[in-house]
Design an enzyme around this catalytic site. Structure first.
Site, PDB file in Angstrom:
ATOM      1  N   TYR A  51      -7.762 -15.980 -99.753  1.00 41.30           N
ATOM      2  CA  TYR A  51      -7.015 -15.109-100.662  1.00 41.30           C
ATOM      3  C   TYR A  51      -5.912 -15.935-101.311  1.00 41.30           C
ATOM      4  CZ  TYR A  51      -4.387 -10.897-102.124  1.00 41.30           C
ATOM      5  OH  TYR A  51      -3.716  -9.917-102.832  1.00 41.30           O
ATOM      6  N   LYS A  70     -10.927 -14.486-102.796  1.00 42.83           N
ATOM      7  CA  LYS A  70     -10.282 -13.417-103.558  1.00 42.83           C
ATOM      8  C   LYS A  70      -9.255 -14.072-104.461  1.00 42.83           C
ATOM      9  CE  LYS A  70      -7.439  -9.248-103.280  1.00 42.83           C
ATOM     10  NZ  LYS A  70      -6.663  -8.332-102.408  1.00 42.83           N
TER      11      LYS A  70
END
Length: 296
Positions: free
Chosen positions: A138, A166
């Site tokens: 992320y 992400k």
């Protein structure tokens, strides 16, 4: 041919509804998870920032995984946030997530302490080696204070347990190069950039607005991968007021208010977050209606 999407294409980072006394509304957790399934989600991310993970206890995080997994069943992926700014603590969270039944972990860049890229790489590799779960990196430098640089992402993707990214970097050019260089499956982590990231090779979304417009976002994805970009653009433009309205202040605050306006148990926030003001709710109501959201 499109890149495989290891967690499905449509995921939403789910809020954690709290009661006024600060305790978790477990009935609300079940209802929101069920709502996400019914609006076409392939997966649900729990214990992320939108789930107010910085203010939930480890025991609460485990129970959230168990409750959501019980509601959604075997066909919906439950991915749990497990990242922190201390590696040992993050590893512990990952192991607890695995024991609770998570299907994968979402691991954010260590925040605030601003490690160099060597430290970031070592942190993620330690996490990837700690469990048997697939892991989504992320990258959100606006929150963490440091990005995962492109070379680091490319190197990390060589690890068999690191299967996706992400991307909330807000740098479509950098993401384009990462996809070209290594082919890592990228999930958009910024709703207003969902369509732009699809255009450079993203495989899906980890949304916040999926709470309110999940069906429309799923249709956008389906249209894109069916070769109908014109329909995807039409949906993107229809949803712009929702994307803007949801982030006029912190996303969990506005999402909880939006769910309440829809007749769902958004619940309260925990400090240091505060609930939306009357003026913010009034503006949000206009934003949601402008985007086609049906309110109670």
């Amino acid at each position: 041919m499109s890149t495989p999407a290891p967690f499905g294409r449509m995921l939403t980072a789910m809020v954690t509804p709290f009661k006024k006394d600060g305790s978790i509304d477990w009935d609300g957790v079940e209802k929101i998870a069920d709502h996400l399934v019914k609006t076409g989600h392939d997966g649900i991310v729990v214990n992320g920032t939108t789930g107010e993970a910085p203010t939930t206890k480890s025991s609460e995080k485990e129970e959230i995984i168990k409750v959501v997994k019980r509601v959604v069943g075997a066909n919906i992926k439950v991915v749990s946030g497990a990242g922190d700014n201390e590696t040992d603590y993050s590893i512990n969270q990952a192991k607890r997530s695995e024991a609770a039944g998570a299907d994968g972990i979402l691991v954010v860049t260590p925040y605030y302490n601003k490690p160099p890229q060597a430290g970031i790489k070592a942190h993620f590799l330690a996490m990837a080696n700690a469990t048997g779960l697939p892991m989504m990196l992320y990258d959100i430098p606006g929150r963490t204070g440091v990005e995962i640089e492109s070379d680091t992402i490319v190197e990390l993707f060589e690890h068999p347990s690191i299967v996706a990214l992400k991307d909330a970097k807000g740098n479509v050019a950098a993401t384009s190069w990462v996809i070209k260089r290594c082919g890592i499956p990228v999930y958009s982590g910024d709703d207003i950039l969902n369509l732009p990231l699809l255009s450079v090779g993203a495989v899906g979304f980890v949304s916040v607005c999926g709470h309110t417009v999940g069906s429309q976002l799923k249709e956008m994805l389906n249209a894109w991968f069916a070769g109908n970009p014109a329909r995807s653009l039409e949906i993107h433009q229809q949803l712009l007021p929702v994307f803007t309205g949801t982030f006029r202040t912190q996303g969990a605050i506005m999402t909880k208010a939006a769910l309440t306006l829809m007749g769902l148990p958004g619940g309260y926030t925990r400090l240091p977050l505060v609930d939306a003001t009357d003026a913010q709710v009034a503006q949000l109501r206009d934003d949601l209606r402008a985007g086609g959201v049906v309110l109670k």
